[in-house]
Scaffold this motif. Sequence first.
Motif, PDB file in Angstrom:
ATOM      1  N   HIS A  93      -5.230  -1.736  11.302  1.00 13.51           N
ATOM      2  CA  HIS A  93      -6.308  -2.507  10.666  1.00 13.51           C
ATOM      3  C   HIS A  93      -6.265  -2.460   9.142  1.00 13.51           C
ATOM      4  O   HIS A  93      -7.280  -2.295   8.472  1.00 13.51           O
ATOM      5  CB  HIS A  93      -7.681  -2.044  11.166  1.00 13.51           C
ATOM      6  N   ARG A  94      -5.067  -2.654   8.604  1.00 13.95           N
ATOM      7  CA  ARG A  94      -4.892  -2.888   7.176  1.00 13.95           C
ATOM      8  C   ARG A  94      -4.515  -4.348   7.002  1.00 13.95           C
ATOM      9  O   ARG A  94      -3.994  -4.987   7.925  1.00 13.95           O
ATOM     10  CB  ARG A  94      -3.801  -1.978   6.618  1.00 13.95           C
ATOM     11  N   LEU A  95      -4.754  -4.896   5.822  1.00 17.83           N
ATOM     12  CA  LEU A  95      -4.421  -6.285   5.552  1.00 17.83           C
ATOM     13  C   LEU A  95      -3.186  -6.363   4.677  1.00 17.83           C
ATOM     14  O   LEU A  95      -3.083  -5.687   3.647  1.00 17.83           O
ATOM     15  CB  LEU A  95      -5.585  -7.002   4.865  1.00 17.83           C
ATOM     16  N   VAL A  96      -2.242  -7.195   5.107  1.00 15.86           N
ATOM     17  CA  VAL A  96      -1.005  -7.410   4.367  1.00 15.86           C
ATOM     18  C   VAL A  96      -0.794  -8.907   4.182  1.00 15.86           C
ATOM     19  O   VAL A  96      -1.395  -9.730   4.869  1.00 15.86           O
ATOM     20  CB  VAL A  96       0.207  -6.780   5.085  1.00 15.86           C
ATOM     21  N   GLN A 113      14.840  -7.062  -1.409  1.00 21.80           N
ATOM     22  CA  GLN A 113      14.407  -6.332  -2.599  1.00 21.80           C
ATOM     23  C   GLN A 113      12.921  -5.965  -2.587  1.00 21.80           C
ATOM     24  O   GLN A 113      12.497  -5.137  -3.395  1.00 21.80           O
ATOM     25  CB  GLN A 113      14.702  -7.150  -3.867  1.00 21.80           C
ATOM     26  N   ALA A 114      12.146  -6.581  -1.721  1.00 18.71           N
ATOM     27  CA  ALA A 114      10.699  -6.381  -1.777  1.00 18.71           C
ATOM     28  C   ALA A 114      10.148  -5.996  -0.414  1.00 18.71           C
ATOM     29  O   ALA A 114      10.609  -6.477   0.628  1.00 18.71           O
ATOM     30  CB  ALA A 114      10.001  -7.646  -2.279  1.00 18.71           C
ATOM     31  N   ALA A 115       9.141  -5.148  -0.431  1.00 21.33           N
ATOM     32  CA  ALA A 115       8.427  -4.766   0.784  1.00 21.33           C
ATOM     33  C   ALA A 115       7.273  -5.727   1.022  1.00 21.33           C
ATOM     34  O   ALA A 115       6.938  -6.568   0.178  1.00 21.33           O
ATOM     35  CB  ALA A 115       7.899  -3.339   0.645  1.00 21.33           C
ATOM     36  N   ILE A 116       6.649  -5.608   2.172  1.00 23.54           N
ATOM     37  CA  ILE A 116       5.447  -6.387   2.468  1.00 23.54           C
ATOM     38  C   ILE A 116       4.288  -5.766   1.692  1.00 23.54           C
ATOM     39  O   ILE A 116       3.997  -4.576   1.857  1.00 23.54           O
ATOM     40  CB  ILE A 116       5.148  -6.374   3.975  1.00 23.54           C
ATOM     41  N   PRO A 117       3.600  -6.539   0.857  1.00 22.52           N
ATOM     42  CA  PRO A 117       2.521  -5.948   0.055  1.00 22.52           C
ATOM     43  C   PRO A 117       1.196  -5.906   0.802  1.00 22.52           C
ATOM     44  O   PRO A 117       0.897  -6.772   1.623  1.00 22.52           O
ATOM     45  CB  PRO A 117       2.432  -6.886  -1.147  1.00 22.52           C
ATOM     46  N   THR A 118       0.406  -4.895   0.489  1.00 23.51           N
ATOM     47  CA  THR A 118      -0.945  -4.810   1.020  1.00 23.51           C
ATOM     48  C   THR A 118      -1.903  -5.567   0.120  1.00 23.51           C
ATOM     49  O   THR A 118      -1.599  -5.852  -1.050  1.00 23.51           O
ATOM     50  CB  THR A 118      -1.412  -3.349   1.103  1.00 23.51           C
ATOM     51  N   LEU A 119      -3.072  -5.864   0.653  1.00 18.35           N
ATOM     52  CA  LEU A 119      -4.106  -6.501  -0.154  1.00 18.35           C
ATOM     53  C   LEU A 119      -4.432  -5.637  -1.366  1.00 18.35           C
ATOM     54  O   LEU A 119      -4.586  -6.154  -2.483  1.00 18.35           O
ATOM     55  CB  LEU A 119      -5.357  -6.730   0.690  1.00 18.35           C
ATOM     56  N   GLU A 120      -4.537  -4.348  -1.176  1.00 19.87           N
ATOM     57  CA  GLU A 120      -4.874  -3.457  -2.285  1.00 19.87           C
ATOM     58  C   GLU A 120      -3.811  -3.495  -3.377  1.00 19.87           C
ATOM     59  O   GLU A 120      -4.131  -3.461  -4.582  1.00 19.87           O
ATOM     60  CB  GLU A 120      -5.048  -2.029  -1.774  1.00 19.87           C
ATOM     61  N   THR A 167       2.152  -0.536  12.675  1.00 23.25           N
ATOM     62  CA  THR A 167       1.313   0.135  11.683  1.00 23.25           C
ATOM     63  C   THR A 167       1.786  -0.271  10.295  1.00 23.25           C
ATOM     64  O   THR A 167       2.901  -0.796  10.117  1.00 23.25           O
ATOM     65  CB  THR A 167       1.409   1.655  11.808  1.00 23.25           C
ATOM     66  N   LEU A 168       0.956  -0.013   9.311  1.00 19.23           N
ATOM     67  CA  LEU A 168       1.367  -0.318   7.944  1.00 19.23           C
ATOM     68  C   LEU A 168       2.621   0.461   7.574  1.00 19.23           C
ATOM     69  O   LEU A 168       3.538  -0.093   6.951  1.00 19.23           O
ATOM     70  CB  LEU A 168       0.232   0.011   6.970  1.00 19.23           C
ATOM     71  N   ALA A 169       2.689   1.713   7.955  1.00 25.42           N
ATOM     72  CA  ALA A 169       3.873   2.511   7.633  1.00 25.42           C
ATOM     73  C   ALA A 169       5.135   1.894   8.221  1.00 25.42           C
ATOM     74  O   ALA A 169       6.199   1.871   7.582  1.00 25.42           O
ATOM     75  CB  ALA A 169       3.697   3.945   8.136  1.00 25.42           C
TER      76      ALA A 169
END
Length: 370
Positions: free
Chosen positions: A76-79, A147-154, A121-123
């Motif tokens: 339940h994190r937002l990406v 080159q880039a990871a999936i970013p979180t809203l935060e 999960t986010l991890a």
Amino acid sequence: MIRVLVVSGALLMSHAGDAAPLPPSLRAGPPPGLPVIIAHRGASAERPEHTLLAYERAIEEGADFIEPDLVATKDHRLVARHENEISGTTDVADKPEFAGRKRTQMIDGESVTGWFTEDFTLAELKTLRARERLPQLRPANTAFDGQAAIPTLEEIIALAKAASARTGRVIGIYPETKHPTHFQKIRLPLEPVLLAALASAGWTSANDPVFIQSFEVDNLKALRGQTEVRLVQLMAPEGASADGYSYADMRSAAGLAKVANYADAIGPERGLIIPRDKDGVLGAPTSLVADAHYAGLEVHPWTFRPENFFLAARFRQGANPVARGDAEAEIRLYLEAGIDGVFSDSPAAAAAAIGPGQPRSPSGDNRPGN
């Protein structure tokens, strides 16, 4: 017959035959500042979409808002991903440890097969790397694959705040709640987590640099009772929202009056403002901008892209669909139609079309008065 209304110095017109009574909370029409530039998934014409690379590039090019499409993780994190199915935007299919996560499910009435954010999960998602979603049209962007990871809203909020401090201009966020009914059904609702993150950032009012957008209606109506940040009703060219509202009805004068009861702006597909035929030849503008302004709504159409493949015929340069045409001129045509902001894959093209002038600000100074 055309009805003319002057509100706070702005001349607004609507077809009288279509017009509904003005809502009690009529706003003053377009903002007094320049139209805002919304970086559609970041500078996605130059970097893989929904990555910090794309958002950083968009800010460099003059974006006022960076736009994340938000989906939920298993914890339940937002990406930020264009869809909750991520095989087209990450390397998940190359990860043998996740092969068993591939499945088929129904999303908004359609069968979709792939890997879904709600199964990770986010991890786990952070072990993946982003890829260009349109490699055939944007081959140069594939140089940034991996080159880039999936970013979180935060992380996106932190980027906007850091950029605001660094540049001295306010950079806002323009999140879309993606498939909110779907996520509600699987008990991973997007809205509470989104509002909590905004509150943590100190963004809770209409004067803060935030717009929340959705193609659905009921979640926006619910949000209206929970937050004062500005809300945007997105509109597709045809069909209905996942929660059963006709887009054609929505964009009628009577429908716009209803939208104005819970939203501050509309985000229509650009062809609903200036239609084009199957060959890309533009027709005459519709009354949608005038009708929306009459109802007190700003108009932020989507999406302006620089490749010939996406441009109207008159703005293409050469026959190669991958080649870049004159996106600046196309955006300028829509600005002449009175729009209040643009979703653009190339914020630089939007900035060039708008031109120099008073500083743009996604703060409350540009918000029509209640």
